[in-house]
Design an enzyme around this catalytic site. Sequence first.
Site, short mmCIF file in Angstrom:
data_model
loop_
_atom_site.label_atom_id
_atom_site.label_comp_id
_atom_site.label_asym_id
_atom_site.label_seq_id
_atom_site.Cartn_x
_atom_site.Cartn_y
_atom_site.Cartn_z
N CYS A 1 33.21 -64.36 24.71
CA CYS A 1 33.33 -65.13 25.94
C CYS A 1 34.55 -66.03 25.78
O CYS A 1 34.49 -67.05 25.11
CB CYS A 1 32.08 -65.95 26.17
SG CYS A 1 32.09 -66.97 27.64
N GLY B 1 24.58 -70.93 26.24
CA GLY B 1 25.57 -69.96 25.79
C GLY B 1 26.63 -69.74 26.83
O GLY B 1 26.82 -70.57 27.73
N CYS B 2 27.33 -68.63 26.75
CA CYS B 2 28.39 -68.33 27.71
C CYS B 2 27.87 -68.43 29.13
O CYS B 2 26.87 -67.81 29.49
CB CYS B 2 28.95 -66.93 27.44
SG CYS B 2 30.27 -66.45 28.59
N PHE B 3 28.57 -69.18 29.96
CA PHE B 3 28.04 -69.44 31.30
C PHE B 3 28.17 -68.25 32.25
O PHE B 3 27.62 -68.28 33.35
CB PHE B 3 28.63 -70.70 31.94
CG PHE B 3 30.12 -70.91 31.78
CD1 PHE B 3 31.01 -69.87 31.62
CD2 PHE B 3 30.63 -72.21 31.80
CE1 PHE B 3 32.37 -70.09 31.48
CE2 PHE B 3 32.00 -72.45 31.67
CZ PHE B 3 32.87 -71.37 31.50
#
Length: 223
Positions: free
Chosen positions: A19, A49-51
């Site tokens: 990401c 975590g990764c949005f």
Amino acid sequence: MKLFQSFLLVLATVASTACAQQQQPASALKPAPLPKNTQGLAVATFAGGCFWSVQETFREVRGVRETLAGYAGGKAQNPTYEEVAGQETGHAESVQVYYDPKQVSYQQLLDVFFLGAHNPTELNYQGPDHGPEYRSVAFYRTPQEKQQIEAEIKKVNASHHYGSAPVVTQVVPMQKFWPAEGYHQGFYRENPNQGYIANVSRPKVEKFRKAFPNLLKADVAAR
């Protein structure tokens, strides 16, 4: 030698699917605006975590009207993606959810967050993404929300949904949410064939859909 070559291949694959910031025009690097019409809507903010996948997950929940990828939990003003990724600001990649409480409750959003949107037992990482910017955080705005979050954590731990691993989600009062750059907004839908989306984000979203079919918007459920 073959084992070492295989190891290098795995590292290259992970690196290509991280990401991370993409090459974008200058206009897409400006922070996205906050929604203008939020009358009658409640707001919740989560970091998991990764949005990219977290935003898509909540975007598919019935009653959710708007979502924004952004940054929360830090002290710096006007953080950029590069600063957050460089661990310079203390922020976590977060998603702000604007929802109709008549159609979906805060409790249901908590269920989605803890059981469908990410793995709350992973400390300062989610899958291939490592660092405090990927930590799990549930931000509360009222004492009641704090109580609900803490009760949810106890419920998840007692259920052993994640085996013996305990939930490590931070329970933090909401202070300031900073919208991320424009290109991050809806990145999941805009880039379905991008390596990270295909290999990391999509399995997470599909897991959520399978776990919460009763909470899906009609157009998502019909796919």
